[in-house]
Design a protein around this motif. Structure first.
Motif, mmCIF file in Angstrom:
data_model
loop_
_atom_site.group_PDB
_atom_site.id
_atom_site.type_symbol
_atom_site.label_atom_id
_atom_site.label_comp_id
_atom_site.label_asym_id
_atom_site.label_seq_id
_atom_site.Cartn_x
_atom_site.Cartn_y
_atom_site.Cartn_z
ATOM 1 N N ALA A 126 7.111 -6.908 5.793
ATOM 2 C CA ALA A 126 7.915 -6.932 6.302
ATOM 3 C C ALA A 126 9.221 -7.350 5.670
ATOM 4 O O ALA A 126 10.866 -7.135 5.565
ATOM 5 N N GLN A 127 9.125 -7.533 3.574
ATOM 6 C CA GLN A 127 9.994 -7.345 2.594
ATOM 7 C C GLN A 127 10.694 -6.471 2.499
ATOM 8 O O GLN A 127 11.638 -6.021 2.327
ATOM 9 N N LEU A 128 9.194 -4.942 2.326
ATOM 10 C CA LEU A 128 9.700 -4.336 2.470
ATOM 11 C C LEU A 128 10.859 -3.398 3.341
ATOM 12 O O LEU A 128 11.709 -2.919 2.883
ATOM 13 N N ASP A 129 10.853 -3.731 3.906
ATOM 14 C CA ASP A 129 11.554 -3.511 5.539
ATOM 15 C C ASP A 129 12.905 -4.202 5.282
ATOM 16 O O ASP A 129 13.945 -2.878 5.508
ATOM 17 N N LYS A 130 12.766 -5.540 5.028
ATOM 18 C CA LYS A 130 14.328 -5.796 4.966
ATOM 19 C C LYS A 130 14.768 -4.892 3.299
ATOM 20 O O LYS A 130 16.125 -4.777 3.338
ATOM 21 N N ILE A 131 14.618 -4.906 2.417
ATOM 22 C CA ILE A 131 14.881 -3.829 1.631
ATOM 23 C C ILE A 131 15.026 -2.616 1.534
ATOM 24 O O ILE A 131 16.454 -2.352 1.057
ATOM 25 N N GLU A 132 14.168 -1.529 2.855
ATOM 26 C CA GLU A 132 14.862 -0.403 2.989
ATOM 27 C C GLU A 132 15.607 -0.766 3.600
ATOM 28 O O GLU A 132 16.699 0.204 3.458
ATOM 29 N N THR A 133 16.073 -1.704 4.512
ATOM 30 C CA THR A 133 17.250 -1.540 5.489
ATOM 31 C C THR A 133 18.735 -2.351 4.875
ATOM 32 O O THR A 133 19.597 -1.867 4.930
#
Length: 94
Positions: free
Chosen positions: A68-75
């Protein structure tokens, strides 16, 4: 497996506190260091995937919080595309 938090400064000057379920973040980021956007994203992907894999090896399931943290970073990174000199700074790791 120690939980870690790391604080970033994005190219727009905003700051964000991020989560890692593992100290692996310290292997890929250095407080005070700035990273060009593509390099930052690659390092973040490696860090979060390694962290999730460490959780899986220890507990038998992947870490959804790391993903989920990676998804936020990618966004967040996607919002700065088209800015060739954009950099992300790692402010701290605790």
């Amino acid at each position: 497996m120690p939980e870690m938090h790391w604080t970033l400064r994005w190219p727009d000057g905003s700051e964000e506190r991020c989560y890692s379920p593992s100290s692996v973040i310290t292997e890929l980021f250095t407080p005070g260091q700035s990273y060009p956007l593509p390099e930052f994203l690659q390092r973040a992907r490696v860090a979060m995937e390694r962290a999730s894999n460490r959780v899986e090896r220890k507990y038998g399931f992947a870490c959804t919080s790391a993903m989920a943290q990676l998804d936020k970073i990618e966004t967040r990174v996607a919002g700065f595309q088209g800015q060739p000199d954009a950099q992300v700074t790692c402010l701290s790791i605790t």
